[in-house]
Design an enzyme around this catalytic site. Structure first.
Site, PDB file in Angstrom:
ATOM      1  N   LYS A   1       0.838  -1.203   0.000  1.00 35.64           N
ATOM      2  CA  LYS A   1       0.000   0.000   0.000  1.00 35.64           C
ATOM      3  C   LYS A   1       0.876   1.257   0.000  1.00 35.64           C
ATOM      4  O   LYS A   1       0.575   2.242  -0.680  1.00 35.64           O
ATOM      5  CB  LYS A   1      -0.970  -0.036   1.188  1.00 35.64           C
ATOM      6  CG  LYS A   1      -2.063  -1.079   0.974  1.00 35.64           C
ATOM      7  CD  LYS A   1      -2.806  -1.494   2.229  1.00 35.64           C
ATOM      8  CE  LYS A   1      -3.737  -2.676   1.927  1.00 35.64           C
ATOM      9  NZ  LYS A   1      -4.343  -3.272   3.128  1.00 35.64           N
TER      10      LYS A   1
ATOM     11  N   GLN B   1      -4.452  -1.861   9.465  1.00 36.58           N
ATOM     12  CA  GLN B   1      -4.327  -3.141   8.767  1.00 36.58           C
ATOM     13  C   GLN B   1      -5.025  -4.253   9.552  1.00 36.58           C
ATOM     14  O   GLN B   1      -4.768  -4.453  10.738  1.00 36.58           O
ATOM     15  CB  GLN B   1      -2.836  -3.482   8.548  1.00 36.58           C
ATOM     16  CG  GLN B   1      -2.594  -4.767   7.776  1.00 36.58           C
ATOM     17  CD  GLN B   1      -3.181  -4.752   6.363  1.00 36.58           C
ATOM     18  OE1 GLN B   1      -3.061  -3.780   5.629  1.00 36.58           O
ATOM     19  NE2 GLN B   1      -3.837  -5.840   5.974  1.00 36.58           N
TER      20      GLN B   1
ATOM     21  N   ASP C   1     -10.699   3.161   3.870  1.00 39.57           N
ATOM     22  CA  ASP C   1     -10.803   1.719   3.678  1.00 39.57           C
ATOM     23  C   ASP C   1     -12.222   1.233   4.001  1.00 39.57           C
ATOM     24  O   ASP C   1     -12.484   0.034   3.969  1.00 39.57           O
ATOM     25  CB  ASP C   1      -9.775   1.014   4.588  1.00 39.57           C
ATOM     26  CG  ASP C   1      -9.358  -0.345   4.047  1.00 39.57           C
ATOM     27  OD1 ASP C   1      -9.416  -0.551   2.815  1.00 39.57           O
ATOM     28  OD2 ASP C   1      -8.970  -1.215   4.857  1.00 39.57           O
TER      29      ASP C   1
END
Ligand code: NAP
Length: 283
Positions: free
Chosen positions: A55, A99, A122
């Site tokens: 990422k 994450q 996200d």
């Protein structure tokens, strides 16, 4: 089925990357600021380390920066929450990615829910999910957004089609099912307690494999001519469907690798650029 269509996520991601480069360059020229995605890695799970690095690299490729925060495996929920609050207040940070998965002592959903909505690029905050489900403006969970982007890019008809999603995780199965429903598909969500799974999958015009088990969905479960989206990414570059055999039955499918994976990362980048544009109110 002769020559099924390969739904080439890598190709779409490359096209979107060019578009994002232009948008980021425009933003930097206008504001003098470079958009920043903050990533939080808790612990050192090797797959998570790799995902966070990928990422960060993707940010560089479109001209953005990443701010990488690493917290120890022993972190508490309170420590992760404190870091997120800091990032929520930091005006230089436009997107925040925690994450998944975090170590089990950390309340992941509580942490996700503490990410400011305007930085939830996200799409993991429960409110983002609710807004998306209700058809309101929200950042979408990245992998479901990747899947819908692929289906739309190839003009796969969704309205009135039977879609079967195998998996109901908060970041993948549930949101992709909601997104397909919002596109007027008739959606069935399967999980580990579903009975007669092969028969349920066999009804589908569109199958989404989101199980986390290598080659779990078999070719003889697939209706001839169905579209198969394999979101799985298991060790050895293997998906959640038996693609080797399925390509002889399906009319179209996403390869693994090169399907949903590259599109997930670019979807995160797209939403981060959008968050930065909104911050500077360039739309
Ligand atoms: P997850 O949280 O482990 O969820 C798996 C889901 O599959 C659960 O809902 C589970 O049902 C269901 N399931 C498990 N065994 C089943 C069975 N025998 N029959 C029917 N359903 C079953 O996984 P996830 O995070 O959603 O990830 C799914 C896959 O997508 C993994 O391969 C992961 O690597 C991949 N993934 C890829 C990307 C990408 O960027 N390409 C991103 C995220 C995830 P229950 O709810 O009943 O337990």
């Amino acid at each position: 089925m002769a020559n099924p269509l390969i739904l080439d996520g890598k190709k779409i991601a490359a096209e979107l990357q060019e578009e994002l480069k232009t948008r980021v360059a425009h933003l930097v020229a206008k504001t003098g600021s470079i958009p920043i995605l903050a990533t939080i890695l808790v612990g050192n799970d090797p797959a998570s380390v790799t995902y966070v690095r990928m990422k960060g690299n993707a940010c560089k490729r479109v001209g953005m920066e990443s701010l990488k925060l690493e917290l120890p495996e022993s972190s508490t929920t309170g420590q992760v929450l404190a870091k997120i609050q800091e990032l929520n207040k930091n005006k230089d940070v436009h997107g925040i990615l925690l994450q998944h998965p975090v170590p089990e002592q950390v309340d992941e959903q509580l942490c996700f829910n503490s990410i400011a909505l305007e930085k939830d690029v996200d799409g993991v905050n429960t409110t983002s999910f609710g807004r998306m489900a209700m058809g309101q403006k929200a950042y979408f969970s990245a992998t479901p957004l990747a899947i819908l982007t692929i289906l739309k890019y190839y003009n796969i008809p969704l309205q009135g089609k039977d879609a079967v999603v195998v998996g109901r995780s908060p970041i993948l199965g549930k949101p992709v099912a909601m997104m397909l429903l919002n596109e007027n598909a008739t959606v069935t969500i399967c999980h580990s307690k579903t009975q007669n799974l092969p028969d349920v999958v066999k009804r589908a015009d569109i199958v989404v494999g989101a199980v986390g088990k290598p080659e779990f969905i078999k070719a003889d479960w697939i209706k001839k001519g169905a579209v198969v989206i394999d979101a799985g990414y298991n060790p050895g570059n293997v998906g959640d469907t038996d693609l080797e055999a399925i390509q002889h039955v399906a009319s179209a499918y996403t390869p693994v690798p090169g399907g949903v994976g590259p599109m997930t990362i670019i979807s995160l980048m797209r939403q981060t650029v959008e968050a930065a544009e909104r911050f500077y109110t360039i739309e």
